[in-house]
Scaffold this active site. Structure first.
Site, mmCIF file in Angstrom:
data_model
loop_
_atom_site.group_PDB
_atom_site.id
_atom_site.type_symbol
_atom_site.label_atom_id
_atom_site.label_comp_id
_atom_site.label_asym_id
_atom_site.label_seq_id
_atom_site.Cartn_x
_atom_site.Cartn_y
_atom_site.Cartn_z
ATOM 1 N N LEU A 96 0.864 -1.173 0.000
ATOM 2 C CA LEU A 96 0.000 0.000 0.000
ATOM 3 C C LEU A 96 0.905 1.229 0.000
ATOM 4 O O LEU A 96 1.932 1.240 0.687
ATOM 5 C CB LEU A 96 -0.909 0.032 1.238
ATOM 6 C CG LEU A 96 -2.024 -1.012 1.334
ATOM 7 C CD1 LEU A 96 -2.771 -0.860 2.667
ATOM 8 C CD2 LEU A 96 -2.992 -0.918 0.170
ATOM 9 N N ASP A 97 0.514 2.254 -0.741
ATOM 10 C CA ASP A 97 1.297 3.482 -0.781
ATOM 11 C C ASP A 97 1.392 4.115 0.608
ATOM 12 O O ASP A 97 0.536 3.889 1.479
ATOM 13 C CB ASP A 97 0.676 4.495 -1.745
ATOM 14 C CG ASP A 97 0.810 4.084 -3.198
ATOM 15 O OD1 ASP A 97 1.615 3.179 -3.471
ATOM 16 O OD2 ASP A 97 0.105 4.667 -4.036
ATOM 17 N N PHE A 98 2.397 4.947 0.780
ATOM 18 C CA PHE A 98 2.609 5.680 2.035
ATOM 19 C C PHE A 98 1.331 6.369 2.491
ATOM 20 O O PHE A 98 0.968 6.328 3.674
ATOM 21 C CB PHE A 98 3.724 6.711 1.817
ATOM 22 C CG PHE A 98 3.865 7.718 2.931
ATOM 23 C CD1 PHE A 98 4.572 7.403 4.083
ATOM 24 C CD2 PHE A 98 3.307 8.979 2.820
ATOM 25 C CE1 PHE A 98 4.700 8.331 5.111
ATOM 26 C CE2 PHE A 98 3.431 9.911 3.841
ATOM 27 C CZ PHE A 98 4.134 9.587 4.987
ATOM 28 N N THR A 100 -1.836 5.790 1.567
ATOM 29 C CA THR A 100 -3.058 4.990 1.489
ATOM 30 C C THR A 100 -3.238 4.231 2.801
ATOM 31 O O THR A 100 -2.298 3.635 3.320
ATOM 32 C CB THR A 100 -2.979 3.985 0.328
ATOM 33 O OG1 THR A 100 -2.785 4.695 -0.899
ATOM 34 C CG2 THR A 100 -4.265 3.168 0.225
ATOM 35 N N ARG A 207 -4.848 5.828 -8.425
ATOM 36 C CA ARG A 207 -4.606 7.270 -8.448
ATOM 37 C C ARG A 207 -4.500 7.770 -9.883
ATOM 38 O O ARG A 207 -5.057 8.826 -10.232
ATOM 39 C CB ARG A 207 -3.340 7.586 -7.662
ATOM 40 C CG ARG A 207 -3.421 7.140 -6.213
ATOM 41 C CD ARG A 207 -2.063 7.105 -5.524
ATOM 42 N NE ARG A 207 -1.491 8.439 -5.388
ATOM 43 C CZ ARG A 207 -0.296 8.676 -4.870
ATOM 44 N NH1 ARG A 207 0.463 7.667 -4.458
ATOM 45 N NH2 ARG A 207 0.158 9.910 -4.784
#
Length: 327
Positions: A96-98, A100, A207
């Site tokens: 998961l992105d930073f 998110t 995104r």
């Protein structure tokens, strides 16, 4: 945020002030930054832990100054479960992105990691994300088909881009299902609450896809070209994670953070579809396609077979194999 009344009796004022205090306490708790102590566990078995990842924390990091990571939270909370045979101590089944938040699965042993990896590789895993996006999405349900590649333009090498964009290198097909849940406003600006199901696993896919249709995710500083900086976080949350493991599947939901009771800047105004109904359609899709099929954006024809394994998944597998070693 305070409630005022020039005519309330003393007892009524106390009740109003207490209610405001409780609301503000709940809101501040949902918006507080990550710490070692506030790891939220959604599921725990001998083989897996699923945590509700915070919205401002990396999963892991090799940088000495990165003290706050999910890995360090896990070490702090479950030191006895850390595996010294791995670099980070824990095997993260996906990324998961930073910025998110939401459901993140961690395997607690090699065998469990291998089972989870096979499910991801064979595209048996179901993931669904909640998001607030800018503007009012005019179509209730659609499939986003935009190939995504690395952006090689100067100053944008940390970004991805859709095929045809300047500097887009080696774009690969990827698809996202979008379902509109609610229309409303965020800090007075029109926004739409949506459920997103990634059918492929490209970096920054959700995104980039939302940005490509003119509805970037609220608070996405990167894909708004550094303009959307007012919200306290990016409004993207991994809500559902379903891994069909045998004999016990992992199916977890991470509580919806996009509620007016948790974030008073979000003001829903009209509902198009309930979250429960959207999830039912996602987990129990209708047999066959035809009339009522969701519109598709960008021109890729109807799916006939799952896409080939992405380079991110190949790299993940290679990383895991290196960590596992040979017993």
């Amino acid at each position: 945020m305070h409630e005022h009344s020039s005519t309330c009796r003393h007892g009524d004022c106390n009740e109003i002030n207490l209610r405001s205090l409780l609301i503000n306490k709940t809101v501040s708790a949902s918006m507080e930054p990550a710490s070692l102590e506030n790891l939220r566990v959604l599921y725990h078995s001998p083989d897996f832990i699923v945590v509700n990842k915070h919205w401002d924390i990396r999963i892991d990091s090799k940088m000495w100054y990165e003290k706050q990571t999910v890995q360090s939270q896990l070490r702090h909370r479950f030191p006895e479960l850390a595996d010294p045979g791995t670099y980070y101590g824990f095997r993260f089944c996906h990324q998961l992105d930073f910025s998110t938040s939401g459901a993140l699965c961690v395997a607690l042993n090699k065998a469990a990691a291998g089972k989870a990896y096979r499910c991801f590789k064979e595209r048996l895993v179901t993931k669904a994300y909640l998001a607030l996006v800018r503007g009012l999405v005019d179509c209730g349900r659609m499939t986003l088909d935009f190939s995504i590649g690395k952006n090689t333009s100067e100053g944008k090498t940390h970004m991805m881009c859709i095929a045809g964009a300047e500097g887009c290198e080696n774009p690969k097909p990827c698809q996202t299902e979008l379902q509109v849940l609610e229309y409303g406003s965020y800090s007075g600006d029109p926004v739409t609450k949506v459920l997103l199901q990634p059918l492929t696993g490209r970096t920054h896919q959700l995104r980039v896809h939302c940005s490509a249709i003119g509805h970037p995710i609220v608070g996405d500083f990167t894909y708004s070209l550094r303009t959307d900086s007012a919200p306290y976080r990016m409004m993207l949350h991994a809500y559902l994670l379903r891994i069909p493991l045998d004999p016990e599947p992992v199916e977890v939901t991470a509580p919806d953070p996009f509620l007016p009771s948790l974030d008073p800047h979000w003001a829903p105004q009209s509902q198009l579809c309930t979250l429960e109904a959207a999830l039912l359609g996602l987990l129990q899709p209708a047999v066959g396609e035809g009339e009522g099929q969701s519109p598709r954006h960008s021109g890729i024809e109807k799916r006939k077979s799952p896409p080939v394994e992405t380079e991110e998944q190949i790299a993940q597998c290679q990383q895991w194999l290196c960590e596992w070693g040979m017993d």
